[in-house]
Enzyme design. Structure first.
Site, short mmCIF file in Angstrom:
data_model
loop_
_atom_site.label_atom_id
_atom_site.label_comp_id
_atom_site.label_asym_id
_atom_site.label_seq_id
_atom_site.Cartn_x
_atom_site.Cartn_y
_atom_site.Cartn_z
N GLU A 11 -0.41 -2.90 10.10
CA GLU A 11 0.85 -2.00 9.76
C GLU A 11 1.63 -1.84 10.75
O GLU A 11 1.33 -1.34 11.98
CB GLU A 11 0.37 -0.55 9.18
CG GLU A 11 -0.43 -0.72 7.90
CD GLU A 11 -1.00 0.46 7.28
OE1 GLU A 11 -1.12 0.92 6.28
OE2 GLU A 11 -1.47 1.31 8.39
N ASP A 30 -9.63 5.82 7.35
CA ASP A 30 -8.51 5.54 6.44
C ASP A 30 -8.66 4.27 5.79
O ASP A 30 -8.42 4.32 4.57
CB ASP A 30 -7.44 5.86 7.38
CG ASP A 30 -5.97 5.62 6.51
OD1 ASP A 30 -6.18 6.38 5.14
OD2 ASP A 30 -4.99 5.19 7.05
N HIS A 35 -10.98 0.25 2.26
CA HIS A 35 -10.46 -1.10 1.92
C HIS A 35 -11.11 -2.32 2.31
O HIS A 35 -11.44 -3.29 1.94
CB HIS A 35 -9.20 -1.15 2.47
CG HIS A 35 -8.29 0.15 1.60
ND1 HIS A 35 -8.15 0.14 0.56
CD2 HIS A 35 -7.52 1.24 2.29
CE1 HIS A 35 -7.28 1.36 0.26
NE2 HIS A 35 -6.96 1.81 1.42
N LYS A 121 -2.17 0.89 13.08
CA LYS A 121 -0.85 1.06 13.06
C LYS A 121 0.21 0.76 14.29
O LYS A 121 -0.52 0.66 15.33
CB LYS A 121 -0.55 2.67 12.51
CG LYS A 121 -1.09 2.95 11.31
CD LYS A 121 -0.94 4.42 10.72
CE LYS A 121 -1.28 4.79 9.38
NZ LYS A 121 -0.79 4.04 8.44
#
Length: 269
Positions: A11, A30, A35, A121
């Site tokens: 990301e 997270d 996922h 991130k």
């Protein structure tokens, strides 16, 4: 035969003001727990005995139960510079905004195949991509030392496009037996496609649980992640816009990490 698997969920953006929430989660909880372990289970599961929901979920759970104990897995945790300045973030926070790990599925089919997972991130790109590197043939075709990870199957899972690509080494034009890397890809950018959450909400309303995790699968993934974080090292800082801490390279030392931002741009239909 597959030599190695890589799964990257990158990301480009940061926590976007959700520092307090991220302090409770971190990248591993997270996105890895749900996922990426689910992506791994779908990639490596055996063919189900039927197309029923429970038959499919049975095979996914088998993969999660076959994960090698987490305390024996290499892991690197990173935190982008500036995260601790976010509202709601502890000034001495040890929460990771990046994680890279190697794991193994100790099953008959996947035994001995390293699986590399990376997520974070403030990275150079926003993309979710899978790279399955194929084993080198026993005999060399070209009079050269072939680059590593030349033959592969690549899956781009979004968010901008859905793509399947096949990488190979083909003869370069001319008299010499020298190869060059080529990629054949199929890409879809169909308009009107449902977003992932729209798809899940629609499946839930129809009672289709095929894409939903079952309780025993959730418990298996959390056992793995909790044990992984219990022995994980402290976070290492990295600059925003880079691929995490330098130590992340030691998680995939042979092939190196695949860079989704450098994947060839396919002609999408």
């Amino acid at each position: 035969h597959v030599e190695s698997l890589q799964i990257t969920m990158a990301e480009k953006f940061d926590v976007q003001g959700r520092g307090a929430l991220y302090e409770e989660l971190g990248t591993t909880r997270d996105v890895v727990q749900n996922h990426l372990l689910q992506v791994l289970a779908i990639l490596t599961m055996e063919p189900p005995v039927g197309i029923t929901t429970e038959a499919i979920r049975d095979e996914r759970v088998k993969v999660l139960r076959a994960l090698r104990p987490a305390e024996r897995q290499p892991i690197v945790r990173g935190q982008y510079r500036g995260y601790r300045d976010e509202k709601g973030v502890n000034p001495q926070s040890d929460v990771e905004t990046f994680v890279a790990l190697k794991l193994h599925v100790d099953s008959w089919r996947w035994g001995g195949v390293p699986i590399h997972i990376r997520a974070g991130k403030s990275l150079p790109a926003t993309a979710t991509e899978v790279l399955a590197v194929l084993r080198e043939p026993p005999q060399k075709i070209f009079d050269e030392r072939a680059p590593i990870a030349t033959n592969y199957v690549r899956f781009r899972l979004g968010p901008e496009r859905i793509e399947i690509a096949l990488g190979a080494r083909a003869k370069q034009a001319g008299e010499e037996m020298v190869g060059r890397s080529l990629e054949l890809s199929v890409c879809s950018l169909e308009g009107g496609m449902l977003t992932p959450y729209e798809r899940l909400i629609g499946d839930a309303m129809r009672g289709d649980q095929s894409l939903f995790a079952r309780q025993d699968g959730v418990e298996a993934s959390w056992r793995f992640v909790d044990a992984l974080l219990a022995t994980a090292p402290p976070v290492e800082p990295y600059e925003p816009g880079t691929w995490g801490p330098e130590d992340a390279s030691r998680v995939a030392p042979r092939t190196g990490w695949h860079d989704p931002s450098r994947s060839p741009q396919a002609f999408c239909l």
